[in-house]
Write a protein that holds these residues in place. Structure first.
Motif, PDB file in Angstrom:
ATOM      1  N   LEU A 178     -11.275   8.159 -23.499  1.00  0.00           N
ATOM      2  CA  LEU A 178     -11.614   8.964 -22.330  1.00  0.00           C
ATOM      3  C   LEU A 178     -13.050   9.452 -22.473  1.00  0.00           C
ATOM      4  N   GLY A 179     -13.774   9.430 -21.369  1.00  0.00           N
ATOM      5  CA  GLY A 179     -15.164   9.899 -21.375  1.00  0.00           C
ATOM      6  C   GLY A 179     -15.335  11.275 -20.795  1.00  0.00           C
ATOM      7  N   GLY A 180     -14.244  11.886 -20.322  1.00  0.00           N
ATOM      8  CA  GLY A 180     -14.383  13.206 -19.728  1.00  0.00           C
ATOM      9  C   GLY A 180     -13.051  13.865 -19.480  1.00  0.00           C
ATOM     10  N   LEU A 181     -13.091  15.186 -19.354  1.00  0.00           N
ATOM     11  CA  LEU A 181     -11.916  15.991 -19.025  1.00  0.00           C
ATOM     12  C   LEU A 181     -12.331  17.059 -18.032  1.00  0.00           C
ATOM     13  N   ASN A 182     -11.845  16.959 -16.814  1.00  0.00           N
ATOM     14  CA  ASN A 182     -12.110  17.960 -15.772  1.00  0.00           C
ATOM     15  C   ASN A 182     -13.600  18.285 -15.667  1.00  0.00           C
ATOM     16  N   GLN A 183     -14.432  17.243 -15.609  1.00  0.00           N
ATOM     17  CA  GLN A 183     -15.884  17.397 -15.560  1.00  0.00           C
ATOM     18  C   GLN A 183     -16.431  17.029 -14.200  1.00  0.00           C
ATOM     19  N   TYR A 184     -17.502  17.730 -13.784  1.00  0.00           N
ATOM     20  CA  TYR A 184     -18.121  17.377 -12.502  1.00  0.00           C
ATOM     21  C   TYR A 184     -18.991  16.124 -12.615  1.00  0.00           C
ATOM     22  N   ALA A 185     -19.270  15.663 -13.844  1.00  0.00           N
ATOM     23  CA  ALA A 185     -20.044  14.436 -14.044  1.00  0.00           C
ATOM     24  C   ALA A 185     -19.466  13.678 -15.234  1.00  0.00           C
ATOM     25  N   LEU A 186     -19.268  12.382 -15.054  1.00  0.00           N
ATOM     26  CA  LEU A 186     -18.760  11.523 -16.119  1.00  0.00           C
ATOM     27  C   LEU A 186     -19.872  10.618 -16.638  1.00  0.00           C
ATOM     28  N   PRO A 187     -19.833  10.248 -17.906  1.00  0.00           N
ATOM     29  CA  PRO A 187     -20.784   9.240 -18.405  1.00  0.00           C
ATOM     30  C   PRO A 187     -20.615   7.931 -17.645  1.00  0.00           C
ATOM     31  N   GLU A 188     -21.664   7.159 -17.578  1.00  0.00           N
ATOM     32  CA  GLU A 188     -21.575   5.843 -16.953  1.00  0.00           C
ATOM     33  C   GLU A 188     -20.544   4.978 -17.684  1.00  0.00           C
ATOM     34  N   ASN A 189     -19.861   4.135 -16.918  1.00  0.00           N
ATOM     35  CA  ASN A 189     -18.902   3.160 -17.462  1.00  0.00           C
ATOM     36  C   ASN A 189     -17.710   3.792 -18.174  1.00  0.00           C
ATOM     37  N   SER A 190     -17.389   5.038 -17.827  1.00  0.00           N
ATOM     38  CA  SER A 190     -16.315   5.732 -18.527  1.00  0.00           C
ATOM     39  C   SER A 190     -15.121   5.998 -17.612  1.00  0.00           C
ATOM     40  N   VAL A 191     -14.062   6.517 -18.235  1.00  0.00           N
ATOM     41  CA  VAL A 191     -12.866   6.988 -17.532  1.00  0.00           C
ATOM     42  C   VAL A 191     -12.691   8.460 -17.872  1.00  0.00           C
ATOM     43  N   GLY A 192     -12.509   9.302 -16.849  1.00  0.00           N
ATOM     44  CA  GLY A 192     -12.275  10.720 -17.057  1.00  0.00           C
ATOM     45  C   GLY A 192     -10.880  11.119 -16.626  1.00  0.00           C
ATOM     46  N   ALA A 193     -10.336  12.141 -17.278  1.00  0.00           N
ATOM     47  CA  ALA A 193      -9.017  12.661 -16.933  1.00  0.00           C
ATOM     48  C   ALA A 193      -9.163  13.962 -16.160  1.00  0.00           C
ATOM     49  N   TYR A 194      -8.344  14.117 -15.104  1.00  0.00           N
ATOM     50  CA  TYR A 194      -8.332  15.332 -14.287  1.00  0.00           C
ATOM     51  C   TYR A 194      -6.894  15.838 -14.206  1.00  0.00           C
ATOM     52  N   THR A 195      -6.718  17.092 -14.562  1.00  0.00           N
ATOM     53  CA  THR A 195      -5.405  17.714 -14.621  1.00  0.00           C
ATOM     54  C   THR A 195      -5.297  18.779 -13.537  1.00  0.00           C
ATOM     55  N   PRO A 196      -4.135  19.415 -13.393  1.00  0.00           N
ATOM     56  CA  PRO A 196      -4.039  20.508 -12.416  1.00  0.00           C
ATOM     57  C   PRO A 196      -5.057  21.627 -12.647  1.00  0.00           C
ATOM     58  N   ASP A 197      -5.620  21.725 -13.850  1.00  0.00           N
ATOM     59  CA  ASP A 197      -6.646  22.733 -14.113  1.00  0.00           C
ATOM     60  C   ASP A 197      -7.917  22.488 -13.317  1.00  0.00           C
ATOM     61  N   TRP A 198      -8.140  21.265 -12.844  1.00  0.00           N
ATOM     62  CA  TRP A 198      -9.369  20.947 -12.115  1.00  0.00           C
ATOM     63  C   TRP A 198      -9.453  21.713 -10.804  1.00  0.00           C
ATOM     64  N   GLY A 199      -8.381  21.733 -10.021  1.00  0.00           N
ATOM     65  CA  GLY A 199      -8.397  22.356  -8.700  1.00  0.00           C
ATOM     66  C   GLY A 199      -8.369  21.319  -7.601  1.00  0.00           C
ATOM     67  N   GLY A 200      -8.746  21.716  -6.382  1.00  0.00           N
ATOM     68  CA  GLY A 200      -8.631  20.826  -5.236  1.00  0.00           C
ATOM     69  C   GLY A 200      -9.927  20.218  -4.761  1.00  0.00           C
ATOM     70  N   VAL A 201     -11.034  20.453  -5.463  1.00  0.00           N
ATOM     71  CA  VAL A 201     -12.337  19.936  -5.049  1.00  0.00           C
ATOM     72  C   VAL A 201     -12.399  18.422  -5.253  1.00  0.00           C
ATOM     73  N   SER A 202     -13.103  17.730  -4.364  1.00  0.00           N
ATOM     74  CA  SER A 202     -13.255  16.280  -4.468  1.00  0.00           C
ATOM     75  C   SER A 202     -13.804  15.884  -5.831  1.00  0.00           C
ATOM     76  N   ARG A 203     -13.332  14.748  -6.331  1.00  0.00           N
ATOM     77  CA  ARG A 203     -13.799  14.223  -7.605  1.00  0.00           C
ATOM     78  C   ARG A 203     -14.962  13.247  -7.453  1.00  0.00           C
ATOM     79  N   LYS A 204     -15.484  13.103  -6.245  1.00  0.00           N
ATOM     80  CA  LYS A 204     -16.561  12.134  -6.010  1.00  0.00           C
ATOM     81  C   LYS A 204     -17.804  12.448  -6.831  1.00  0.00           C
ATOM     82  N   ARG A 205     -18.131  13.745  -6.987  1.00  0.00           N
ATOM     83  CA  ARG A 205     -19.348  14.098  -7.724  1.00  0.00           C
ATOM     84  C   ARG A 205     -19.346  13.517  -9.137  1.00  0.00           C
ATOM     85  N   ALA A 206     -18.177  13.316  -9.708  1.00  0.00           N
ATOM     86  CA  ALA A 206     -18.080  12.811 -11.083  1.00  0.00           C
ATOM     87  C   ALA A 206     -18.651  11.407 -11.225  1.00  0.00           C
ATOM     88  N   THR A 207     -18.775  10.683 -10.108  1.00  0.00           N
ATOM     89  CA  THR A 207     -19.278   9.309 -10.157  1.00  0.00           C
ATOM     90  C   THR A 207     -20.739   9.226  -9.756  1.00  0.00           C
TER      91      THR A 207
END
Length: 399
Positions: A178-207
């Motif tokens: 995994l390259g991230g956990l509940n982050q607003y930005a992920l490293p390039e070419n990675s996979v991030g995990a998002y849990t209920p702790d993230w909230g309801g905001v769009s995950r688009k910014r992470a890409t």
């Protein structure tokens, strides 16, 4: 660097923002907020002129006193510090990490409000650090990055450390990182995990952004899957929005990470694991991001000594047994503030051997209860005139 010692220590005054004590308040050694917690304020003459400092000293050896993370309950959410303190019945606190406050470089993408660095609350990992190039805030001191944290370990002492995400998702016995956990930005070419702790905001910014430039364009090769009870329950070619359901984890991939997720069809078995591991090997009860400015009683090399601003910081004294919550005043008279180099020197003058910079400017807020009060109120003047909603803070609690 011209930085004089305190010229006017002042006893606790004014239970509300509009009543914050002036620089000319009566001198004294400070006033007890609760046993083990003392608030004081003083004038400090620095390179840019007179500023006013507010400090809460916390004795971690006191049996009833502890520190913890103040946060709104979701990573991608913000609230005024005084509201966060009231919700958790904190007796004092300061604002915490820098955060994703603007996305002007990415049209159509909303700022998430999520913090930059790692965060742990009550021993539970909430989020990892965004790539260093994707952070908000002033330039980092040489040799530091977004993994840096201030926290309290299982030994009950305060430390400055680094927390790195150790996570994986396993499919058919093949473990992938995994390259991230509940982050607003992920490293390039990675996979991030998002849990209920993230909230309801769009995950688009992470890409969006890149490992070298936070203003780089958003990626077009994305894919996400939702895993519940160890199996894929849905998939999408675009980052989603809305709350992550209880018991579920969303895996979001960009570029090469998206390619690795595309074969995960509905019903496929997936195991997701993650933790935040410290550089020291120490376990943390709570931790918040920022960056170090003082180590071993010495300012870090390369600290900015030119730019003065309103600041928030935290100092460590007496071998981690005493913590100093530090914020300068944002009233017009004092708004010139301190340079980062002066923050390190000010913490050292208070007895700190370790120092850690937190978000400043309009975010700088310090709250503390007045004697006899049951509610922590704002002690400094936020430079924007009112409290800025923040994603997290350091809270002082009674056990």
């Amino acid at each position: 660097m011209r930085l004089t010692l305190p010229t006017a220590l002042a006893a606790l005054a004014g239970a509300a923002l509009t009543g914050a004590a002036s620089a000319g308040a009566a001198t004294g050694a400070g006033a007890a907020v609760v046993p083990g917690v003392v608030y004081r304020q003083y004038d400090l003459r620095a390179t840019a002129g007179l500023t006013h400092v507010h400090v809460v000293s916390v004795d971690l050896t006191h049996a009833r006193v502890r520190l913890g993370l103040l946060h709104p309950g979701k990573v991608a959410a913000r609230a005024p510090l005084s509201r966060l303190a009231a919700a958790r019945k904190a007796v004092a606190g300061v604002n915490g990490d820098f955060f994703d406050i603007s996305e002007a470089q990415h049209p159509g993408v909303a700022a998430t409000g999520a913090s930059v660095g790692p965060a742990i609350a009550d021993g539970r990992a909430l989020k990892g650090a965004v790539p260093t190039a994707q952070r908000f805030g002033p330039e980092l001191p040489p040799g530091t990055d977004t993994d840096a944290v201030f926290g309290v370990g299982s030994d009950g002492r305060a430390h400055i450390d680094a927390l790195t995400l150790r996570g994986s998702f396993t499919v058919d016995g093949r473990r992938q990182p995994l390259g991230g956990l509940n982050q607003y930005a992920l490293p390039e070419n990675s996979v991030g995990a998002y849990t209920p702790d993230w909230g309801g905001v769009s995950r688009k910014r992470a890409t969006c952004g890149s490992d070298a430039d936070r203003a780089a364009a958003c990626g077009t090769r994305t894919y996400e899957v939702t895993v519940k009870a160890g199996r894929v329950v849905s998939a999408s070619a675009a980052p989603g929005a809305g709350p992550v359901a209880a018991g579920s984890t969303v895996l979001l991939g960009r570029e090469g990470g998206a390619r690795r997720l595309r074969g995960l069809v509905r019903g496929r078995s997936v195991a997701v694991r993650y933790a935040l591991a410290s550089l020291s090997g120490r376990a943390y009860r709570f931790a918040v991001g920022g960056y170090p400015v003082l180590s071993g009683g010495r300012p870090l090399p390369g600290l900015d000594a030119r730019t003065s601003a309103v600041r928030t910081a935290v100092g460590i004294a007496d071998g981690g047994r005493r913590v100093l919550l530090f914020a300068t005043d944002g009233a017009p008279r004092y708004r010139t503030g301190l340079t980062i180099a002066e923050v390190a020197e000010a913490l050292r003058s208070l007895g700190a051997t370790g120092g850690f910079s937190l978000d400043g400017g309009g975010s700088s807020t310090l709250v503390a209860r007045a004697p006899g009060s049951t509610r922590a109120t704002v002690r400094n003047h936020p430079s924007g005139g009112t409290e800025r909603p923040v994603p997290n803070g350091i809270g002082v609690f009674l056990r």
